[in-house]
Design a protein around this motif. Structure first.
Motif, short mmCIF file in Angstrom:
data_model
loop_
_atom_site.label_atom_id
_atom_site.label_comp_id
_atom_site.label_asym_id
_atom_site.label_seq_id
_atom_site.Cartn_x
_atom_site.Cartn_y
_atom_site.Cartn_z
N UNK A 31 0.71 7.37 -10.11
CA UNK A 31 0.10 7.66 -8.82
C UNK A 31 0.55 9.01 -8.28
N UNK A 32 1.85 9.31 -8.44
CA UNK A 32 2.37 10.56 -7.89
C UNK A 32 2.17 11.72 -8.85
N UNK B 11 10.57 7.62 -4.72
CA UNK B 11 9.58 8.20 -3.80
C UNK B 11 10.25 9.27 -2.93
N UNK C 260 0.84 -1.20 0.00
CA UNK C 260 0.00 0.00 0.00
C UNK C 260 0.87 1.25 0.00
N UNK C 261 1.93 1.20 0.80
CA UNK C 261 2.81 2.35 0.96
C UNK C 261 3.47 2.75 -0.36
N UNK C 262 3.92 1.74 -1.13
CA UNK C 262 4.62 2.11 -2.36
C UNK C 262 3.78 1.93 -3.60
N UNK C 263 2.50 1.61 -3.44
CA UNK C 263 1.61 1.39 -4.57
C UNK C 263 2.12 0.25 -5.43
N UNK D 294 11.80 2.20 -6.64
CA UNK D 294 10.59 2.88 -6.16
C UNK D 294 10.88 3.64 -4.88
N UNK E 68 4.01 2.94 -12.74
CA UNK E 68 2.87 2.98 -11.82
C UNK E 68 3.07 4.05 -10.77
N UNK E 69 4.31 4.18 -10.32
CA UNK E 69 4.59 5.22 -9.33
C UNK E 69 4.33 6.59 -9.92
#
Lengths: 612, 291, 444
Positions: free
Chosen positions: C154-155, C125, A234-237, C121, C150-151
């Motif tokens: 989302x971001x 992040x 969840x934290x890193x998707x 990731x 994907x990151x």
């Protein structure tokens, strides 16, 4: 440290978690780093119960971290499952179930074997994830696209997205994790966990099914790992394949040891140090890949010199500063009570299983033990009546201790039969026999050395009050019925009431011997075997101990081995003499004292003992 | 590719792999059997052996000198490790021994990474063993063939040390009954030091011999360590014959499974270990002595 | 490994947001502190509020792909240097660039991904939350690329993909916020397939060595699909984990499979090791080797085993005879780093240059605007001629270069490893935009 003042630790944890987002940014912590630390901390809560409290060092926790993580991530990304919290819980259950199965295999062995097996397990899970299960786990790709949780409260939907917003969710999970972990370590099961860590042999002997409790600890650790693994996704998707690698297990072990094992918060502290140093060494000091070397060296130094890790070190420091004051207080107290020992009424022995039974309490026939070609005991017939006080003597090497070990079922006889209160106990486990009401105090102290006197007796009493296995994980120790009375009573009986909260390590030798007897007594046995209770005592201590033994003998059958014949003959009604693994003679102390064969045995054996 | 020629090839390859595992595992097992310490840095010893050989080769251009120098280096490292650190852990709980050797293993790997970077290094096989040998049923790299022989000789040497010398007698007695050895009035600490050195050297030697087969990276010992654990559990902790038997079994399991699907090799290895644990908890040739 | 990390604690504004978020117990309310008409998206506008813009770079510097990662990093560094100084080559690709992007100097941080998605990731992040990175990049492993896709989505931070050969990167795992310049499984197969059929004939038996992740699976699949049309069959496909220490078991299976061709899809050090061991096990004497997705430096590292071997690639330096921009790039690169660039560096450089151009054209760092600039699909210059990005899947349509390893005697310099056999135009190689299941998602 974890036991005083109700809810103190819970409150402090809550305050810490609430204050963190306002303080940590100023110390250079990004929300993501903090979230990551909390996930490690949660992962570590379970691991610390397993390692710090139960003493089982597993290098395979990544298997459960990954299992929980991938089950949750799979449900959320591929199976179209929408409820994040639900998925996390299902992942946790899956990890716990996996832990149960793996535990059945890994816990077949202890110590180093256990560590090796868990290493292998971690590695194999990694391969399984990559190959047979790659359709579900995404193999090397992992599972991208894990959503963040949101809760529909009817009037509004709360959505935890990332950064400090997600922090609130993770912090709440961590807080609940802490509360549960605290309940567990403060429960009877928690007490038994510590007993297993300190002395598994004795924990078994006082009547706990330690295999069951070890498996419990293993499953708890797996459940925490599984939930934390889900949170990582969840934290890193994104649920990374790396979650399964041995490195993850290794990092957890190191963080726990750095922070302090057996403290619950050690893993959190360790993770903070780890992630901070990783960042600091890499960016501020420009050490590049060498950061891991620095952490490795720090870790080795901590293991060498500061066994309790950072928290342990701080606790020692605190004790050093505050303890000195306390000790001087204690010394000022008048030291009059020691000699003034009022023997309390003996504790009731356990209810007799078959009240109608009236034959001998213990009857052994044809008991023989061979080690290869060596015969330790041969064809011993032995019988003790209700309420009898029996002594056993014999020169060194006569096979007395082997005989006792067979009677308490610590070792199985090669042939022969043992009947306790009319029941054949041959081949039973020591735990079951203790539960039936037969136990022993050891020749060499077998205490729970890391615990206090009271905790020691509590563990023994719990076996009698709760049976050999019970999962009352959330029950308070103080709410176990009859526990306090039984412990206090035993404390008084062995004259250790004033030392109740002293750690075993700080006891004098005579006190340890009394506690050794107390451990056996606290299980309320109907038949108590005492293996050299007077060994190594000063004459004054002997006098006191004989007095103690007399007082506990009321209403109970006892068999005592000792070399101190004067004391023994004063105590017992009948004496059995063993020589070279056989019964030489059986008679009253007076008969034995004057018997020529006994004189011969001793003079031919170890000289001068009879005069001692 | 399931076919007879392939089965024979894989069985042969399994022998080569198994021999190497047997050598590394016997080092681990005699240390454990004698000292009661499980050396989690054993994989790092294997790795350092490879690098020590690599450095020696750079200077001498002689493979034999590289093997000798590398082995000696790892032995000295083992002795130093025992004297400086391990010695203080004999009377501490097993967990602490595991933690400290685990930490040392990481330090060793990271030191090597610092010096040689993560790039892989190559050690060429000695000139006489270069090329391919036609075994009739298969082509096999000559050097890998030679490795089987070299490892067999090394195992033979270990056998002689263990079964034909006074030191070996003490070591074997210690594995069966450590208390007895203590009471014989032997300077156990000196024995411990020597045994730790020999055990480390077995891993280091294997590391150098294996270096031309694979390429050296700092992480090369990690996988091997896990495999030796499985070998030791299968064979029986503390048993030298057990390590050899376990090594060969593990090698064949990995190879034969690879014929069907290499991805399952380790899964099968683990399954075998589980089976042994269930049927014979002390390993195939293990003694009940130590736990 | 962070060369250039700008540390900035949480700003006052960030703290206010946090506080508000905690009290509200839900989403952080967007509190635009700048008098801009655009709402905040991802790290915009916070990341470009000063005089600089930050790029988060994650490349493998350890592990199997370390050699290629370092080369890629050099391409990024050269591109940033050229953008900040307004170098001629950048101006040829992005004419509006003067100094920096939209007047902001580019800063960057580098993290080692070890070709592991999790590491990448984590690092990105951190770059996004601590450095307010306005763009992120990374690759050399499609697993990393997919994870960063994907990151990024989302971001809401633009991801300019590094080396990634998987069809999934702009296929089923494509995102609105991700862009890929380089060639990939489908185009490699479509380009090299006909050359192979022409050279080796129809109805051949092929053995594959495939790394076990998205890159390997999709490249092998594309090769198999294409070659099946010429009657080629797969006799064995040996799938190995990334970073396998020994390929003997796999190669024995190959040796006993009766194949005529060995198609080695492994990459990085895995490709080097498996090729060397294939030689040791006599496999290369029995079978012809093909490397469908060329690995930078493999010719040098395998010590001549690439002689006569066909490979598809993104770039080879001798193309400078044909393309003037390639010549400029080679000269600048060689001057700075002392060797001829391989395609990892080329891809890194060109993809950054394209991004700079898109920002200039959008006139803003606002991600949706930049994305829309890419999606116009206009023709852009590259080092190998004109290219364009497809709006549907954000894949650059660009030529694939077929090379063949030179015999030692034909090598003019010590870096003259390959002959360029063919430059296959991109249009004919591409699948239909939706063929690999691309659904790119939202703009914000």
């Amino acid at each position: 440290m974890l036991k005083q003042r109700p809810f103190l630790i819970e409150t402090l944890t809550a305050i810490g978690l609430i204050v963190a987002p306002f303080v940590l940014p100023h110390l250079g912590f990004a929300p993501n780093t903090v979230n990551r630390i909390l996930v490690w901390g949660l992962f570590g809560l379970g691991f610390d119960i397993l390692f710090g409290f139960t003493g089982l060092l597993s290098f395979g926790q990544s298997a459960f971290y990954g299992t929980g993580g991938f089950v949750a991530a799979y449900l959320l990304t591929r199976a179209g499952f929408g409820n994040v919290l639900g998925a996390l819980i299902i992942g946790m259950i899956a990890a716990a179930a996996t832990g149960y199965l793996i535990g059945l295999i890994a816990l077949r062995r202890t110590g180093i074997y256990f560590a090796m097996i868990t290493v292998a397990i971690a590695e194999v899970f990694f391969f399984v994830e990559f190959n047979p299960l790659s359709d579900f786990t995404g193999g090397e790709n992992g599972l991208p696209g894990v959503p963040t949780p949101s809760f529909n409260l009817g009037f509004t939907t709360v959505h935890f997205t990332n950064g400090w917003s997600l922090y609130q969710f993770i912090a709440l999970c961590y807080f609940i994790g802490v509360i549960i972990a605290l309940r567990i370590v403060r429960s009877p099961v928690g007490a038994i966990f510590s007993a297993i860590r300190d002395n598994p042999l004795r924990a078994t002997a006082v009547g706990h099914n330690i295999h069951g409790y070890k498996l419990t600890a293993f499953v708890i650790a797996a459940a925490y790992a599984g939930f934390a693994g889900g949170l990582l996704g969840v934290l890193q998707a994104f649920m990374p394949p790396d979650a399964f690698t041995f490195d993850t297990s290794g990092q957890l072990v190191m963080q726990t040891a750095i922070g302090g094992r057996g403290t619950l918060f050690g893993p959190l502290v360790g993770a903070t140090v780890w992630l901070f140093l990783q960042d600091f060494l890499q960016s501020a000091l420009g050490l590049g890949a060498a950061w891991k070397l620095v952490l490795g060296v720090v870790f080795v130094l901590l293991v060498c010199f500061l066994r309790g890790g950072i928290i342990g070190g701080l606790a020692d420091l605190y004790r050093l500063l505050s303890g000195r004051r306390k000790r001087s207080d204690a010394e000022a107290e008048p030291d009059t009570e020691t000699t003034l020992h009022l023997a309390p009424a003996p504790m009731q022995a356990k209810e007799v299983a078959h009240p109608a039974y009236s034959g001998p309490v213990l009857k052994a026939t044809g008991l023989t033990k061979r080690y290869g070609g060596l015969v330790a005991n041969s064809d011993i017939d032995f019988s003790v009546n209700q309420g009898e006080l029996r002594g056993i003597i014999g020169p060194n090497g006569a096979g007395k201790s082997t005989f006792f070990k067979m009677l308490t079922c610590e070792i199985a006889p090669t042939s022969g039969q043992i009947v306790f209160e009319g029941r054949d106990i041959t081949g039973l486990k020591v735990t079951e026999v203790c539960q039936l009401g037969l136990t022993k105090s050891y020749q060499v102290n077998q205490l729970f050395t890391g615990l206090t006197v009271r905790q020691n007796l509590t563990i023994a009493a719990l076996a009698e009050l709760r049976g050999k296995f019970r999962l009352d994980l959330f029950r308070k120790l103080s709410s176990v019925k009859g526990l306090t009375e039984q412990v206090e009573h035993t404390l008084a009986l062995v004259n250790l009431t004033r030392r109740a909260d002293t750690p075993v390590a700080e006891l004098a030798y005579g006190e340890k011997r009394r506690l050794e007897i107390g451990l056996a007594l606290a299980t309320s046995p109907r038949l108590l075997l005492l293996d050299e209770p007077l060994a190594g005592m000063s004459p004054r201590e002997r006098v006191e101990t004989v007095k103690l033994l007399k007082s506990i003998a009321r209403g109970r059958t006892m068999i005592i081995i000792d070399h101190d014949m004067d004391s023994l003959f004063e105590l017992v009604e009948r004496v059995t003499v063993l020589q070279e693994g056989k019964v030489l003679l059986d008679g009253t102390p007076e008969e034995i004292r004057t018997n020529a064969a006994v004189q011969e045995a001793y003079l031919g054996g170890v000289h001068g003992e009879i005069a001692a | 590719m399931i076919s007879w020629p392939n089965l024979v090839s894989q069985l042969f390859n399994g022998l080569a792999l198994g021999a190497l595992l047997a050598l590394i595992s016997s080092g681990l097992t005699i240390i454990y059997g004698t000292l009661g310490v499980l050396n989690l840095a054993h994989g790092a010893m294997f790795m350092i052996g490879g690098y020590a050989g690599f450095v020696a080769y750079q200077y001498t251009e002689s493979f034999i000198l590289a093997v000798i120098a590398g082995s000696l280096f790892v032995m000295l490292l083992g002795v130093a490790m025992e004297r400086v650190i391990i010695r203080h852990f004999y009377h501490r709980p097993h967990e602490d021994q595991l933690l400290v050797t685990f930490g040392l293993g990481i330090c060793f790997v990271e030191i090597i990474r610092l010096i040689f970077s993560s790039q892989s290094q190559l050690v060429p096989p000695p000139a006489i063993f270069q090329g391919i040998t036609n075994l009739g049923f298969m082509f096999y790299p000559t050097y890998r063939l030679a490795v089987v022989g070299i490892v067999a000789i090394a195992l033979g040497a270990l056998f002689i040390i263990l079964y034909r010398t006074r030191l070996g007698m003490i070591v074997r007695a210690g594995i069966e009954d450590s208390v007895m050895v203590d009471s014989l009035g032997i300077n156990v600490y000196r024995v411990f030091m020597v045994v730790f050195g020999i055990g480390a050297m077995a891993a280091g030697f294997a590391g150098i011999v294996n270096a031309p087969v694979v390429s050296l990276t700092p992480g090369i010992g990690d996988d091997i360590l896990v495999q030796t654990f499985v070998v030791v559990v299968i064979g029986g902790v503390g048993s030298f014959p057990g390590a050899i038997l376990g090594g060969l079994i593990a090698g064949e399991i990995i190879s034969v499974t690879s014929m069907f699907n290499p991805g399952y090799a380790y899964v099968m290895l683990f399954a075998a270990m589980t089976l042994v644990l269930v049927v014979r908890p002390h390993g195939l040739l293990g003694v009940q002595g130590r736990e | 490994m962070t060369d250039h990390l700008i540390r900035r604690g949480l700003s006052r504004r960030g703290l206010l947001q946090t506080t508000a978020g905690l009290i509200g117990g839900s989403v952080l309310p967007a509190m635009p502190a700048f008098a801009e008409d655009k709402p905040a998206v991802g790290s915009y506008p916070a990341g470009v509020s000063g005089s600089t813009a930050f790029i988060g770079i994650s490349v493998p510097r350890t592990g199997t792909y370390a050699v290629q990662g370092e080369d890629e990093l050099k391409g990024y560094q050269l591109a940033i240097e050229h953008i900040n100084s307004g170098h001629d080559l950048i101006k040829k690709i992005s004419p509006k660039t003067s100094k920096g992007v939209l007047g902001k100097e580019l800063k960057f941080g580098v993290a080692d991904s070890a070709a592991k998605p999790n590491e990448a990731v984590q690092a990105q992040q951190r770059f996004i939350s601590e450095n307010k990175a306005i763009m992120i990049t990374g690759g050399t492993s499609s697993a990393v690329a997919v994870a960063l896709n994907k990151l990024a989505q989302r971001e809401k931070v633009i991801f300019v993909c590094g080396i990634s050969g998987s069809n999934d990167t702009t296929g089923k795992d494509c995102v609105r916020y991700g862009f890929r310049q380089n060639f990939f499984g489908q185009t490699a197969a479509a380009a090299i397939g006909p050359v192979m059929v022409k050279e080796f004939g129809k109805g051949k038996k092929a053995a594959y060595l495939t790394p076990d992740y998205t890159y390997g699976h999709t490249v092998t699949k594309s090769m198999q699909d294409f070659l099946a049309t010429a009657g080629w069959t797969t006799v064995t496909n040996q799938v190995a984990p990334l970073g396998a220490p020994d390929y003997s078991s796999y190669l024995l299976n190959v040796a006993n499979s009766g194949a005529d061709m060995l198609i080695n899809v492994n990459w990085g050090h895995d490709a080097v090791l498996s090729t060397q061991q294939a030689k040791q096990f006599g496999v290369l004497d029995k079978m012809k080797l093909v490397v469908p997705y060329q690995v930078p430096f493999i010719a040098r590292e395998t010590g001549g085993l690439m002689q006569g071997v066909y490979a598809a690639t993104d770039y080879w330096w001798t193309l400078e005879d044909k393309f003037p921009l390639a010549k400029m790039f080679n000269e600048a690169f060689e001057k700075k780093y002392g060797y001829k660039p391989e395609w990892g560096a080329e891809n890194a450089y060109v993809s950054f240059a394209h991004w700079a151009r898109m920002c200039e054209q959008a006139g803003s760092f606002n991600p949706p605007d930049v994305i829309k600039a890419y999606e116009k699909g206009e023709t852009l210059p590259s080092l190998v001629g004109d290219v364009h990005y497809r709006p549907e899947d954000h894949q650059c349509v660009r030529p694939v270069i077929i090379v063949k390893g030179k015999q030692q005697k034909d090598m003019k310099t010590k870096e003259d490893w390959y002959d360029v056999v063919e430059i296959v135009p991109g249009e004919g190689l591409m699948q239909k935009p939706d063929a690999f299941g691309c659904h790119p998602g939202d703009y914000s």
